[in-house]
Design an enzyme around this catalytic site. Structure first.
Site, PDB file in Angstrom:
ATOM      1  N   GLY A  80       6.587   3.233  29.434  1.00  0.00           N
ATOM      2  CA  GLY A  80       7.041   4.263  28.519  1.00  0.00           C
ATOM      3  C   GLY A  80       7.445   5.580  29.143  1.00  0.00           C
ATOM      4  N   TRP A  82      10.176   6.493  30.760  1.00  0.00           N
ATOM      5  CA  TRP A  82      11.539   6.921  30.436  1.00  0.00           C
ATOM      6  C   TRP A  82      11.622   7.395  28.986  1.00  0.00           C
ATOM      7  CZ3 TRP A  82      16.039   3.649  32.899  1.00  0.00           C
ATOM      8  CH2 TRP A  82      16.006   3.826  34.287  1.00  0.00           C
ATOM      9  N   ASP A 108      10.826  -4.017  25.061  1.00  0.00           N
ATOM     10  CA  ASP A 108      10.251  -4.643  26.249  1.00  0.00           C
ATOM     11  C   ASP A 108       9.502  -5.903  25.848  1.00  0.00           C
ATOM     12  OD1 ASP A 108       8.626  -5.134  28.716  1.00  0.00           O
ATOM     13  OD2 ASP A 108       9.470  -3.205  29.286  1.00  0.00           O
ATOM     14  N   ASP A 124      11.873 -10.375  24.104  1.00  0.00           N
ATOM     15  CA  ASP A 124      12.737 -10.689  25.241  1.00  0.00           C
ATOM     16  C   ASP A 124      14.179 -10.345  24.893  1.00  0.00           C
ATOM     17  OD1 ASP A 124      14.207 -11.837  27.304  1.00  0.00           O
ATOM     18  OD2 ASP A 124      12.921 -13.609  27.445  1.00  0.00           O
ATOM     19  N   ASP A 153      15.763  -0.216  32.544  1.00  0.00           N
ATOM     20  CA  ASP A 153      14.886  -0.362  33.708  1.00  0.00           C
ATOM     21  C   ASP A 153      14.418  -1.816  33.819  1.00  0.00           C
ATOM     22  OD1 ASP A 153      13.619   0.687  35.948  1.00  0.00           O
ATOM     23  OD2 ASP A 153      11.749   1.049  34.879  1.00  0.00           O
ATOM     24  N   LYS A 193      19.203  -0.201  36.258  1.00  0.00           N
ATOM     25  CA  LYS A 193      18.588  -0.379  37.570  1.00  0.00           C
ATOM     26  C   LYS A 193      19.046  -1.699  38.155  1.00  0.00           C
ATOM     27  CE  LYS A 193      14.187  -1.592  37.968  1.00  0.00           C
ATOM     28  NZ  LYS A 193      12.712  -1.427  37.947  1.00  0.00           N
TER      29      LYS A 193
END
Length: 247
Positions: A80, A82, A108, A124, A153, A193
């Site tokens: 958490g 970000w 997430d 997912d 991320d 990322k």
């Protein structure tokens, strides 16, 4: 987000019944570096759940990504950090507790401790029903809200087999790009990322084909010995357009 939760070196040291002498040295070195990491100490001091907050902070301060009133989707949001950073940026100065000038939705596979003002979906990102939940979270009485900023991320559980790991990383970034194309405002921004290595050039090409401006970044908070890097795409474009790089 870890598509399949992976253990940190600390977890490996704790959970494995047998650790080689070399492995112990590696884990001790990692723990020493982690404990003495200035970003870890700063995160603890400033109340962030992870040092990763400072990666997004540098990207945001360099490019001016987050603005009042923005709708932000945080893919791979757990734990958490970000979302915490975005939450603070969207809180008006002097605002009462809980007041937020914008919207934040985190997603997430792993659970995330609640953050006031942040809607969270556990699931997912690769599954259609989870994407449907995200679509529903973006819906209002006036229709679907277009997203200003998508931050990702997400990272897969790495197997150590380069070709397989590269394919997993590429797939996640492709999904983030597809989501941005479908749900982001034309002048919106995507931050993902990824890792240098097999598949990196392919993803840069994908970004250049999708966004008007593309900027690779390695924030100071990214460890120097890590292949981790970030790609920023600003402004959705038509496929025929050319792409300049930010200076």
């Amino acid at each position: 987000m870890k598509v399949n939760p992976k253990n940190s070196p600390k977890d490996n040291l704790k959970d494995s019944p047998k650790v080689s002498a070399r492995g112990k040295k590696v884990n001790k070195a990692w723990l020493h570096d982690h404990i003495n990491d200035p970003y870890v100490k700063l995160a603890q001091k400033e109340g962030y759940r992870a040092r990763a907050a400072y990666k997004l902070k540098e990207i945001d301060e360099t490019l001016g990504l987050i603005k009042p009133g923005d709708c932000v989707v945080d893919l791979g949001s757990t734990p958490g950090a970000w979302s915490q950073y975005v939450r603070r940026k969207l809180s008006p100065t002097g605002a009462a507790a809980g007041e937020l000038n914008g919207r934040i939705i985190g997603l997430d596979m792993l659970p995330m401790e609640p953050i006031e003002g942040v809607a969270f979906i556990q699931g997912d990102f690769r599954e259609p029903e989870v994407l449907q939940k995200l679509e529903q979270a973006l819906a209002t009485d006036k229709g679907q809200v277009k997203v200003d900023l998508v931050i990702s991320d997400m990272a897969p559980n790495l197997s150590g087999i380069e070709s397989a790991d590269a394919a997993r990383i590429v797939h996640l970034v492709e999904l983030a790009v597809e989501f941005a194309q479908n749900r982001m405002k034309p002048d919106g921004t995507l931050v993902v990322k990824l890792f240098h290595g097999s598949g990196y050039d392919e993803l840069v090409k994908l970004f250049r084909a999708t966004f008007k401006v593309v900027k690779p970044m390695k924030p100071k908070a990214s460890r120097s010995n890590s292949s981790e890097t970030f790609l920023v795409g600003k402004g959705l474009k038509k496929r025929a357009e050319t792409v300049p790089e930010l200076a």
